[in-house]
Design an enzyme around this catalytic site. Sequence first.
Site, PDB file in Angstrom:
ATOM      1  N   ASP A  61      87.775  16.982  -9.312  1.00  0.00           N
ATOM      2  CA  ASP A  61      87.414  15.582  -9.491  1.00  0.00           C
ATOM      3  C   ASP A  61      87.412  14.790 -10.239  1.00  0.00           C
ATOM      4  OD1 ASP A  61      85.313  16.101  -7.378  1.00  0.00           O
ATOM      5  OD2 ASP A  61      84.671  18.072  -8.590  1.00  0.00           O
TER       6      ASP A  61
ATOM      7  N   LYS B 220     104.863  15.490 -25.333  1.00  0.00           N
ATOM      8  CA  LYS B 220     104.262  17.333 -25.573  1.00  0.00           C
ATOM      9  C   LYS B 220     103.508  16.636 -26.672  1.00  0.00           C
ATOM     10  CE  LYS B 220     104.318  22.016 -26.727  1.00  0.00           C
ATOM     11  NZ  LYS B 220     105.418  22.893 -27.283  1.00  0.00           N
TER      12      LYS B 220
ATOM     13  N   ASN C  61      93.078  23.667 -11.010  1.00  0.00           N
ATOM     14  CA  ASN C  61      92.322  25.418 -11.008  1.00  0.00           C
ATOM     15  C   ASN C  61      92.597  26.552  -9.613  1.00  0.00           C
ATOM     16  OD1 ASN C  61      92.024  24.662  -7.568  1.00  0.00           O
ATOM     17  ND2 ASN C  61      91.709  22.941  -8.200  1.00  0.00           N
TER      18      ASN C  61
ATOM     19  N   PHE D 245      85.261  21.580   2.854  1.00  0.00           N
ATOM     20  CA  PHE D 245      84.865  22.882   2.434  1.00  0.00           C
ATOM     21  C   PHE D 245      84.190  22.583   0.983  1.00  0.00           C
ATOM     22  CE2 PHE D 245      87.141  26.398   3.482  1.00  0.00           C
ATOM     23  CZ  PHE D 245      87.707  26.093   5.156  1.00  0.00           C
TER      24      PHE D 245
ATOM     25  N   LYS E 281      79.241  13.128   2.324  1.00  0.00           N
ATOM     26  CA  LYS E 281      81.200  13.053   2.020  1.00  0.00           C
ATOM     27  C   LYS E 281      81.294  12.654   3.690  1.00  0.00           C
ATOM     28  CE  LYS E 281      82.388  15.475  -1.511  1.00  0.00           C
ATOM     29  NZ  LYS E 281      83.928  15.407  -2.368  1.00  0.00           N
TER      30      LYS E 281
HETATM   31  O1  PMT Z   1      93.731  28.310  -2.011  1.00  0.00           O
HETATM   32  P1  PMT Z   1      92.027  29.342  -2.157  1.00  0.00           P
HETATM   33  O2  PMT Z   1      92.645  30.650  -2.764  1.00  0.00           O
HETATM   34  O3  PMT Z   1      92.543  30.384  -0.367  1.00  0.00           O
HETATM   35  O4  PMT Z   1      90.772  29.070  -1.747  1.00  0.00           O
HETATM   36  C1  PMT Z   1      90.426  28.770  -0.848  1.00  0.00           C
HETATM   37  C2  PMT Z   1      88.273  27.758  -1.436  1.00  0.00           C
HETATM   38  C3  PMT Z   1      88.016  28.569  -2.442  1.00  0.00           C
HETATM   39  C4  PMT Z   1      89.736  27.090  -1.994  1.00  0.00           C
HETATM   40  C5  PMT Z   1      88.096  26.458  -0.242  1.00  0.00           C
HETATM   41  O5  PMT Z   1      87.698  28.074   0.787  1.00  0.00           O
HETATM   42  C6  PMT Z   1      87.667  25.193  -0.352  1.00  0.00           C
HETATM   43  O6  PMT Z   1      86.455  25.932  -1.018  1.00  0.00           O
HETATM   44  N1  PMT Z   1      87.675  24.861  -1.198  1.00  0.00           N
HETATM   45  C7  PMT Z   1      87.405  23.917  -0.986  1.00  0.00           C
HETATM   46  C8  PMT Z   1      87.249  23.274  -2.632  1.00  0.00           C
HETATM   47  C9  PMT Z   1      86.335  22.236  -3.354  1.00  0.00           C
HETATM   48  O7  PMT Z   1      87.249  21.225  -4.280  1.00  0.00           O
HETATM   49  O8  PMT Z   1      85.164  21.632  -3.469  1.00  0.00           O
HETATM   50  P2  PMT Z   1      84.312  20.663  -3.388  1.00  0.00           P
HETATM   51  O9  PMT Z   1      83.250  21.713  -3.688  1.00  0.00           O
HETATM   52  O10 PMT Z   1      84.928  20.819  -4.874  1.00  0.00           O
HETATM   53  O11 PMT Z   1      84.595  19.814  -2.322  1.00  0.00           O
HETATM   54  C10 PMT Z   1      84.332  19.225  -1.503  1.00  0.00           C
HETATM   55  C11 PMT Z   1      85.102  19.024  -0.383  1.00  0.00           C
HETATM   56  O12 PMT Z   1      85.541  17.416  -0.629  1.00  0.00           O
HETATM   57  C12 PMT Z   1      85.953  19.550  -0.451  1.00  0.00           C
HETATM   58  O13 PMT Z   1      86.718  19.102   1.638  1.00  0.00           O
HETATM   59  C13 PMT Z   1      87.430  18.986  -1.210  1.00  0.00           C
HETATM   60  O14 PMT Z   1      88.213  18.917  -0.728  1.00  0.00           O
HETATM   61  C14 PMT Z   1      87.243  17.399  -1.077  1.00  0.00           C
HETATM   62  N2  PMT Z   1      87.703  16.522  -2.166  1.00  0.00           N
HETATM   63  C15 PMT Z   1      86.462  17.031  -3.785  1.00  0.00           C
HETATM   64  C16 PMT Z   1      87.296  16.569  -4.451  1.00  0.00           C
HETATM   65  C17 PMT Z   1      87.044  14.864  -4.597  1.00  0.00           C
HETATM   66  N3  PMT Z   1      88.044  14.270  -5.372  1.00  0.00           N
HETATM   67  N4  PMT Z   1      87.514  14.259  -2.985  1.00  0.00           N
HETATM   68  C18 PMT Z   1      87.843  15.274  -2.151  1.00  0.00           C
HETATM   69  O15 PMT Z   1      88.727  15.441  -0.998  1.00  0.00           O
END
Ligand code: PMT
Length: 400
Positions: free
Chosen positions: A278, A288, A209, A323, A341
Amino acid sequence: MNGSPRILLGVTGGIAAYKAAELVRALVKEGAEVQVILTPRAEEFVTPLTLATLSGRPVARTEFTPEPSPTIGHIELARWGHALVVAPATANEIARFAHGQADDLLTTVYLAFAGPVVVAPAMNPKMWDHPETRENVERLRARGVAIVDPEEGYMACGDEGAGRLAALQTIAAEALWAARRSTSLLGVKVLVSAGPTHEPLDPVRFLGNRSSGKMGFAIAAAAAARGAEVVLVAGPSRLAPPFGVRTVPVTTAAAMQAALEREAADAKVIVMAAAVADHRPADAAPRKLEHKGESWALELVPTPDILAGLAARRPAGQLIVGFAAETHDALARGRAKRERKGCDLLVVNDVTAEGAGFEADTNVVTLIGRDGAADAWPRMSKRQVAERLLDRIEAERRSR
Ligand code: PMT
């Protein structure tokens, strides 16, 4: 903070250098210990004797001592200070900081210093307005340097406009606040995740991503500047590891999960800024893949939810911040995500907004608390978001 705030005061060579004497007096009066670092050009405007007398300490003027010494001057100074304040800062010195030049004592201390930095520029209005100067100032601001903007007025050179050194009380207040904050997380382990994960399809391709790591790296650097022991688990990123931070590089969601779980037990604060995949390809092909001219289906399997797992198994007293990257209904989705979460705070960013989310130097976020209350912050640099988030984390820890 126990004891006096210790301030490194860099004085550079402009006419406003004479005001440094008053600034030293104001800081000392507030109980600070002040170590002046004077550049050779500043000595044309203010004498070392004046500043040594007012600060009660010999002025530092060069990297080299008259007698060979086993101690390394700029490193010792950088370790001593709680905050580095540069007032007045000339256009030249700002340019040198912005480009990592290190050819005298002040610039080497700047590079070796991990704590908060405050810069108060003073120069002719045309120099202040010059695009090069503005760009350099913005570079510093983006890295978390607090800029005390100059004021408008008549200048010593006869020109009028913005460029006059800010009021000394404003600079002193900013300096003292920075120095006091620099130890506010001393002894606290802060675990931060940042960047994307790459999930391999085969030896040459992956699912990833757009995360650059900027948001998480800014949080790690800001926490280190407050004295925290910081561990940064970082997915693939082009950014240099922040100074004073132990960085653990990882590639996949599984590796990120293993590193975070290894480090989590004694962490007092966890901030999950990483954009974790995810899903991942069910199998990574050892060679490959060749599907020339044909369509093909890819089987994806879910990755573990690292944040939910950490929150479910957290030790008592650990504070966890997630986040959420959203593209629509950000607030409602953020509230639901925080509950699902199980984290204490959730920072939502609408990644479609201008100057927000992936890759940008700035972010626009809303902080959601345990009670669902939302606090929307204006657009600011990612370092400023990091500072404000850490202020809130510290307040949450105090209220427990
Ligand atoms: O890195 P930059 O370019 O500065 O950009 C910043 C950012 C947009 C990446 C950052 O501000 C941000 O939003 N980070 C979280 C991105 C994300 O994965 O969001 P989500 O809504 O998919 O996940 C929610 C939370 O679960 C996040 O804290 C993530 O780290 C966590 N997660 C998600 C999926 C997973 N399998 N395990 C997790 O722990």
